[in-house]
Design an enzyme around this catalytic site. Structure first.
Site, PDB file in Angstrom:
ATOM      1  N   ASP A  85       0.859  -1.189   0.000  1.00 55.64           N
ATOM      2  CA  ASP A  85       0.000   0.000   0.000  1.00 55.64           C
ATOM      3  C   ASP A  85       0.895   1.240   0.000  1.00 55.64           C
ATOM      4  OD1 ASP A  85      -2.261   1.520  -0.062  1.00 55.64           O
ATOM      5  OD2 ASP A  85      -2.771   1.264   2.051  1.00 55.64           O
ATOM      6  N   LYS A  99       2.203   3.266  -6.070  1.00 52.66           N
ATOM      7  CA  LYS A  99       1.695   2.239  -6.990  1.00 52.66           C
ATOM      8  C   LYS A  99       2.708   1.896  -8.076  1.00 52.66           C
ATOM      9  CE  LYS A  99      -1.518   3.164  -4.273  1.00 52.66           C
ATOM     10  NZ  LYS A  99      -1.402   2.519  -2.960  1.00 52.66           N
TER      11      LYS A  99
END
Length: 262
Positions: free
Chosen positions: A183, A186
């Site tokens: 997380d 990206k």
């Protein structure tokens, strides 16, 4: 100067765009504009403001109250992008089902997902979480310790994901990672996945869960996971955390170690 007739001609198009993208405009307002204003007014980062709220609304040593305080802050005060309660339940379930002995989290941020993972781990599990931003890492460490997890339970490493992954085996003695939660940036999903493979840190049955693969999106990561033949891929469709009407999803990958038919 634009004539009234031309302006009226573009009005239906403008209204259509406003209606179609209204959820994204609300997100832009909450995530960017409000943050800029509050940063200027308070002299604190958004994450530091969130910590102050959690500190006054949660009970030390009770992880659930810390998560609830975070959710209240993100829903009612300011927007922060972390996994949130709905997608968080998928993460909770995965941790319980896999019962991992070694967990790697890439992107600690404020420590929200760190707490979700830590509270579901089996006794004796090793949990390493990585945060690149030093200021966010200081907030995360306070949150993690507030929840009652010490260094033996949650190891917080400050640095880039690439640097920490490269040191896991030699410096930290990690031979295999059973669960990876991604997380962070990206654009790092795919290179970090391939680095984990090249480092030999994934074994048969290792599971990876990557958040926000549809929004903001990680198309190269998804394309590789589908095409390489090394994983079974499952896509959990959801909506963006603390936002309405924006589709998102998490990718769950199970590593097989050899190419399989896709």
């Amino acid at each position: 100067m634009v004539s009234p007739a031309i302006a009226l001609a573009f009005l239906p198009l403008l209204l259509t765009l406003l209606i179609r993208y209204r959820f994204y405009m609300v997100l832009l307002y909450r995530a960017v504009l409000v943050r800029w204003v509050q940063d200027w007014l308070t002299g604190l980062t958004r994450e530091e403001r969130a910590f102050q709220y959690v500190l006054t609304h949660a009970t030390p040593g009770e992880p659930d109250t810390i998560l609830e305080a975070f959710d209240s802050w993100c829903n009612n005060v300011e927007y922060i992008s972390h996994i949130g309660p709905r997608k968080g339940k998928i993460l909770d379930r995965l941790v319980v089902e896999t019962a991992p002995l070694v967990v790697l989290e890439l992107g600690t941020h404020c420590g929200y997902s760190t707490i979700r993972i830590a509270r579901a781990l089996p006794v004796g599990a090793r949990f390493i979480t990585v945060e690149m931003d030093e200021r966010n890492a200081r907030v995360a460490e306070k949150i993690i310790r507030l929840a009652g997890y010490d260094d033996d339970m949650v190891e917080l490493r400050v640095g880039s994901s690439e640097e920490v992954i490269a040191r896991l085996r030699e410096d930290l003695g990690v031979e295999r990672v059973d669960l990876v939660f991604m997380d962070h940036w990206k654009r790092c999903y795919l290179p970090d996945l391939q680095l984990l493979e090249a480092s030999g840190l994934l074994g048969r049955g290792s599971v990876l869960l990557a958040d926000n693969v549809l929004f903001p999106g990680a198309p190269h990561f998804l394309r590789y996971a589908r095409a390489c033949g090394l994983y079974t891929l499952r896509l959990h469709r959801a909506t963006l955390e603390y936002a309405q009407g924006i589709r998102d999803g998490m990718a769950q990958l199970e590593y097989h170690g050899v190419k399989i038919d896709t």
